[in-house]
Design an enzyme around this catalytic site. Structure first.
Site, mmCIF file in Angstrom:
data_model
loop_
_atom_site.group_PDB
_atom_site.id
_atom_site.type_symbol
_atom_site.label_atom_id
_atom_site.label_comp_id
_atom_site.label_asym_id
_atom_site.label_seq_id
_atom_site.Cartn_x
_atom_site.Cartn_y
_atom_site.Cartn_z
ATOM 1 N N ASP A 185 -0.664 82.494 9.415
ATOM 2 C CA ASP A 185 0.570 83.057 8.850
ATOM 3 C C ASP A 185 1.749 82.111 8.999
ATOM 4 O O ASP A 185 2.541 81.940 8.060
ATOM 5 C CB ASP A 185 0.893 84.397 9.524
ATOM 6 C CG ASP A 185 0.137 85.555 8.919
ATOM 7 O OD1 ASP A 185 -0.377 85.393 7.795
ATOM 8 O OD2 ASP A 185 0.039 86.609 9.551
ATOM 9 N N ASP A 256 -1.356 92.060 7.578
ATOM 10 C CA ASP A 256 -0.518 92.248 8.771
ATOM 11 C C ASP A 256 -0.767 93.599 9.414
ATOM 12 O O ASP A 256 -0.571 93.760 10.629
ATOM 13 C CB ASP A 256 0.959 92.128 8.390
ATOM 14 C CG ASP A 256 1.306 90.730 7.900
ATOM 15 O OD1 ASP A 256 0.756 89.763 8.438
ATOM 16 O OD2 ASP A 256 2.125 90.604 6.953
#
Length: 261
Positions: A185, A256
């Site tokens: 990420d 997420d």
């Protein structure tokens, strides 16, 4: 002065979109975890459901596969968007069935005694058939309207399916997965722009496809369907409209949410 600059931090923090995303994400993880526990207690996981336990190889290959997928969508999305939309529609329908079938089975349990008297038509009142109908209705509604609420319902369905059917066997692999996800990420969100001259993660997450319903209507000249080709957001995220800034949405990727389990 811009409207965004005049909003106080407290008001921005209490924005409906942010509160909704936080609340839905937490409730989604709780619901999926509770469903997994109930299934394991009832010994249904080994018989009715196909569960995949992630191995160390799966965890370490994730950033590579994810990075290749991001680059594929970043450079070639226009070429593959129709095939991708069809695949997403099928998977979303399956995920919707997975989300609703426990509830429809519960609602249809009182009707089981009548199924034997209806012959082949008895399957119509079954909980599975109702769940399939709901899933197809939601997917078709998303394809036709591209409404953010239907997009969120399909995104929630995908999250529940992933959390329900994938397992991490121990804490060591969980920590390893969390570590590779953080590196993945951080690079694609904060550093990809310096390599690819654009934020690849945001660009892929916000890509829109030509609506296949409008495409088919254009080719077949079907009346009653808009002739334009409206955009179609892919259900890989949760989005909620802002109550502070008109026309703005807050977004959270499904990855997420799933990684927090």
């Amino acid at each position: 002065m811009d409207e965004v600059d005049t909003v106080s931090p407290f008001v921005s923090l209490c924005d409906f979109s942010k509160v909704a995303i936080f609340s839905v994400s937490v409730l989604l993880i709780i619901h999926a975890s509770r469903r997994v526990v109930l299934l394991e207690k009832e010994d249904k996981v080994s018989t009715d459901y196909s569960v995949h336990t992630l191995s160390c190889r799966d965890v370490t290959c994730f950033p590579v596969a994810g990075s290749l997928s991001l680059l594929l969508f970043f450079y070639c999305f226009d070429s593959i968007q129709l095939v991708f939309t069809i695949c997403v529609s099928v998977v979303s329908t399956v995920a919707g069935y997975t989300l609703f079938v426990p509830y429809t089975n519960t609602l249809c349990n009182p009707l089981k005694e009548y199924k034997n008297h209806l012959g082949y038509c008895g399957c119509i009142i079954g909980g599975e058939a109702v769940a399939v109908a709901i899933a197809i209705f939601l997917t078709c509604g998303w394809l036709y309207t591209d409404h953010w609420l239907l997009l969120d319902v399909l995104g929630i369905s995908l999250c529940v399916m992933m959390l329900q059917f994938f397992r991490l066997p121990n804490l060591r692999l969980s920590a390893l997965l969390l570590g590779v996800l953080v590196v993945y990420d951080v690079f694609w969100v904060f550093f990809s722009s310096s390599v690819f001259s654009s934020n690849v993660m945001v660009a892929v997450a916000t890509k829109v496809a030509d609506n296949p319903v409008a495409m088919v209507a254009d080719k077949l000249n079907i009346p009653g369907v808009p002739k334009t080709r409206p955009s179609l957001s892919i259900p890989g995220k949760l989005i909620f409209p802002s109550s502070v800034h008109n026309g703005h949405f807050s977004m959270l990727g499904l990855g997420d949410i799933v990684s927090e389990q």
